[in-house]
Design a protein around this motif. Sequence first.
Motif, short mmCIF file in Angstrom:
data_model
loop_
_atom_site.label_atom_id
_atom_site.label_comp_id
_atom_site.label_asym_id
_atom_site.label_seq_id
_atom_site.Cartn_x
_atom_site.Cartn_y
_atom_site.Cartn_z
N SER A 35 0.86 -1.19 0.00
CA SER A 35 0.00 0.00 0.00
C SER A 35 0.89 1.23 0.00
O SER A 35 1.96 1.23 0.63
N ARG A 36 0.44 2.26 -0.70
CA ARG A 36 1.16 3.54 -0.65
C ARG A 36 0.32 4.56 0.09
O ARG A 36 -0.88 4.66 -0.15
N ILE A 37 0.94 5.27 1.01
CA ILE A 37 0.23 6.30 1.76
C ILE A 37 0.89 7.64 1.46
O ILE A 37 2.10 7.80 1.66
N HIS A 38 0.10 8.58 0.93
CA HIS A 38 0.61 9.92 0.65
C HIS A 38 0.15 10.87 1.75
O HIS A 38 -0.96 10.75 2.24
N ASN A 39 0.98 11.83 2.07
CA ASN A 39 0.67 12.85 3.08
C ASN A 39 0.41 12.22 4.46
O ASN A 39 -0.51 12.61 5.16
N PHE A 40 1.25 11.27 4.82
CA PHE A 40 1.19 10.66 6.16
C PHE A 40 1.69 11.67 7.19
O PHE A 40 2.65 12.40 6.95
N LEU A 41 1.02 11.73 8.35
CA LEU A 41 1.44 12.67 9.40
C LEU A 41 2.65 12.12 10.14
O LEU A 41 2.55 11.10 10.84
N GLU A 42 3.77 12.83 10.01
CA GLU A 42 4.98 12.37 10.71
C GLU A 42 5.08 13.04 12.08
O GLU A 42 6.09 13.65 12.42
N GLY A 43 4.01 12.95 12.84
CA GLY A 43 4.02 13.43 14.22
C GLY A 43 4.34 12.25 15.13
O GLY A 43 4.26 11.08 14.71
N GLU A 44 4.69 12.56 16.38
CA GLU A 44 5.16 11.49 17.28
C GLU A 44 4.13 10.38 17.47
O GLU A 44 4.48 9.20 17.54
N ASP A 45 2.85 10.73 17.55
CA ASP A 45 1.82 9.70 17.76
C ASP A 45 1.80 8.69 16.62
O ASP A 45 1.77 7.48 16.84
N CYS A 46 1.79 9.19 15.40
CA CYS A 46 1.67 8.28 14.24
C CYS A 46 2.97 7.51 14.03
O CYS A 46 2.96 6.36 13.57
N LEU A 47 4.11 8.13 14.40
CA LEU A 47 5.38 7.41 14.31
C LEU A 47 5.38 6.24 15.29
O LEU A 47 5.97 5.19 15.03
N ALA A 48 4.68 6.40 16.42
CA ALA A 48 4.59 5.30 17.39
C ALA A 48 3.82 4.12 16.77
O ALA A 48 4.18 2.95 16.97
N THR A 49 2.79 4.43 16.00
CA THR A 49 2.04 3.36 15.32
C THR A 49 2.94 2.65 14.31
O THR A 49 2.99 1.42 14.24
N MET A 50 3.68 3.44 13.53
CA MET A 50 4.58 2.86 12.53
C MET A 50 5.61 1.93 13.18
O MET A 50 5.84 0.82 12.72
N ARG A 51 6.20 2.43 14.27
CA ARG A 51 7.24 1.66 14.97
C ARG A 51 6.68 0.34 15.48
O ARG A 51 7.30 -0.71 15.37
N ALA A 52 5.45 0.40 16.02
CA ALA A 52 4.85 -0.81 16.59
C ALA A 52 4.64 -1.87 15.51
O ALA A 52 4.93 -3.06 15.72
N PHE A 53 4.18 -1.46 14.33
CA PHE A 53 3.99 -2.45 13.27
C PHE A 53 5.33 -2.95 12.73
O PHE A 53 5.45 -4.12 12.37
N SER A 54 6.34 -2.09 12.69
CA SER A 54 7.68 -2.56 12.29
C SER A 54 8.14 -3.64 13.27
O SER A 54 8.69 -4.66 12.87
N GLN A 55 7.89 -3.41 14.56
CA GLN A 55 8.30 -4.40 15.58
C GLN A 55 7.56 -5.72 15.40
O GLN A 55 7.98 -6.74 15.91
N MET A 56 6.41 -5.67 14.72
CA MET A 56 5.66 -6.91 14.50
C MET A 56 5.87 -7.44 13.08
O MET A 56 5.04 -8.17 12.54
N GLY A 57 6.99 -7.04 12.48
CA GLY A 57 7.43 -7.67 11.23
C GLY A 57 6.94 -7.02 9.95
O GLY A 57 7.15 -7.57 8.86
N ILE A 58 6.32 -5.86 10.03
CA ILE A 58 5.82 -5.21 8.80
C ILE A 58 6.90 -4.28 8.24
O ILE A 58 7.45 -3.46 8.98
N GLY A 59 7.17 -4.41 6.95
CA GLY A 59 8.14 -3.53 6.30
C GLY A 59 7.45 -2.22 5.95
O GLY A 59 6.45 -2.21 5.23
N ILE A 60 7.96 -1.12 6.52
CA ILE A 60 7.40 0.20 6.21
C ILE A 60 8.56 1.08 5.76
O ILE A 60 9.49 1.33 6.52
N GLU A 61 8.50 1.52 4.50
CA GLU A 61 9.58 2.34 3.97
C GLU A 61 9.08 3.77 3.79
O GLU A 61 8.01 3.99 3.23
#
Length: 411
Positions: free
Chosen positions: A24-50
Motif C-alpha cells: 500500500s502507498r500512503i501519501h501525506n502521512f502525518l509524521e508526528g510522534e503519535d503516528c510514528l509510534a504506530t509505525m514503529r509498533a507495526f515494524s516491531q511486528m514484522g511489517i516492512g514500512i519504507e
Amino acid sequence: MLPSADKSISHRAVMLASLAEGESRIHNFLEGEDCLATMRAFSQMGIGIERTAPGELLVCGKGLGGLVQPEKELYLANSGTTMRLMLGILAGQPFIATLTGDESLSRRPMKRVTDPLRKMGAKIQGPEDANFPPLTIRGGKLKGIQFSSEVASAQVKSAVLLAGLFAKGPTQVKEPLPSRDHTERMMELFGANFRKEGKVSVVQRTEKLTPREIRIPGDISSAAFFIVAACLVPDSEVVIKEVGLNPTRTGILDVLKEMGASIALENVREEWEPVGDLRVRSSNLQAVKLTKEKIPSLIDELPVLMVACALARGKSEIRGAEELRVKESDRIRAMCENLGRLGAEAEELPDGCVIRGKEGFRGGKVSSFGDHRVAMSMAVAGLRSEDGAEIAESDCVNISYPSFFKDLESL
Ligand code: S3P
C-alpha cells in the motif's frame, strides 16, 4: 496554507495497510510522534514500512495473519489512539504483546476497551483490572459480540470493530452519539467484511484485505487553530487548503458559524473522505451554549474553542464534555487554569466550563501540561494577549503538528 495531515486517518492507514496483503502507498502521512509510534509498533511486528519521501510511506502488508510476536514491549509514547486501536488488532493475534506508554498515556482509562475485548475472548492483564497501561494482551480465538458503548468514542468503537475482523460470527457496535467514522470508511476501502445497519456498525471475519494507494487529508483538528486564529485576529483572511471535512468531524465549523464566524467552504470534493478548502475572515464572535449532543463532533477542538469563547461577546457554556478530563491532560482544568493566567474568566464545571468573554487578554506565563492541543490553543490565545502568552513545554506540539509554530509564524 496547508495544515498537517490527519492524525486519526494516518494511524488507521498504517494499521489497515499492515493487515492488507501486499504493498500500500500512503501519501501525506502525518509524521508526528503519535503516528510514528504506530509505525514503529507495526515494524516491531514484522511489517516492512519504507519512508520513500517526507510524508510518503510504502507499507508491505502481510495479511490478517501476518503479524509476528514483538520481541520487546511496544512503547506507544503519548498515543491513546495507537494503544486502544492496537489492543483491538492484538486481540485477534495468536501471541502475547505488552503495550506501554508515557506518563500521560499510563493514566488514561483502558477498561472501556479491555472489557469488550475480554468478552470477545482476549486475555488482558494490567493495573486495576486492565484499566491502565502497561497492558499485556494474549489474543486468540475471538467470538463476535453485540456491544453497546457507554461513551461516544471512536477509539472504543474502532478497537471492537478491528477485533471483529478476526472473530467468529458478527460483531456489532452501537454508540450513544455518532463519533468519527474513519475506521468504518477505511475498512470499506480495504475490502473488509463491514456494513452499516442504521446506527449499528457490523463487521464479520475477513479473510483478506486489499492493499490501496491513499492520500491523507489535512487534519481539521489542526486546521482549527488557524480557523480560530483567523476569526480572532483583526483584518485576517486565511485560506486553509485540503482539509478533511468528514461530517463526524466538522462540529467546530457549525459552532463557530453559530457564533458569527465568517467561514466559507470552497472546492469541496467527495473522495473516500470528503475534502475542501476553508476561507476564514476575522469576525466578532458571540457567546455560545454547547450541550453533549455536539461534543463528539468537535471533541479535540474544545480547547481552542474555549479560547474563542473567552474572546466572544457574552457568557458561553460548555456542558456534557466530561471526556475532556481523560484526554492527554485534563483539558477542562488545563484550559481554565491557563486562560485564568492570561486574565480571562473561565470557570470549571465537572463536565465543562462557563466562560465570560473579554475584549482581549493581559497575557502571562502558561503551561502546556504536556498536552499538544493545550499548547497550540494557548499560542492562539497569545495572539490576542497584550503581553503575549509564554508557553512552557511547548515542544509537545510535535505529537500531532511538528510544523505548528513555523506555520503560525508564516501567517
Ligand atoms: C480519536 C478519537 C477521539 C479523539 C482522539 C482521536 C481517534 O478519542 O479525541 O484525539 O482517532 O479515534 P475518543 O475515542 O477517546 O473520543
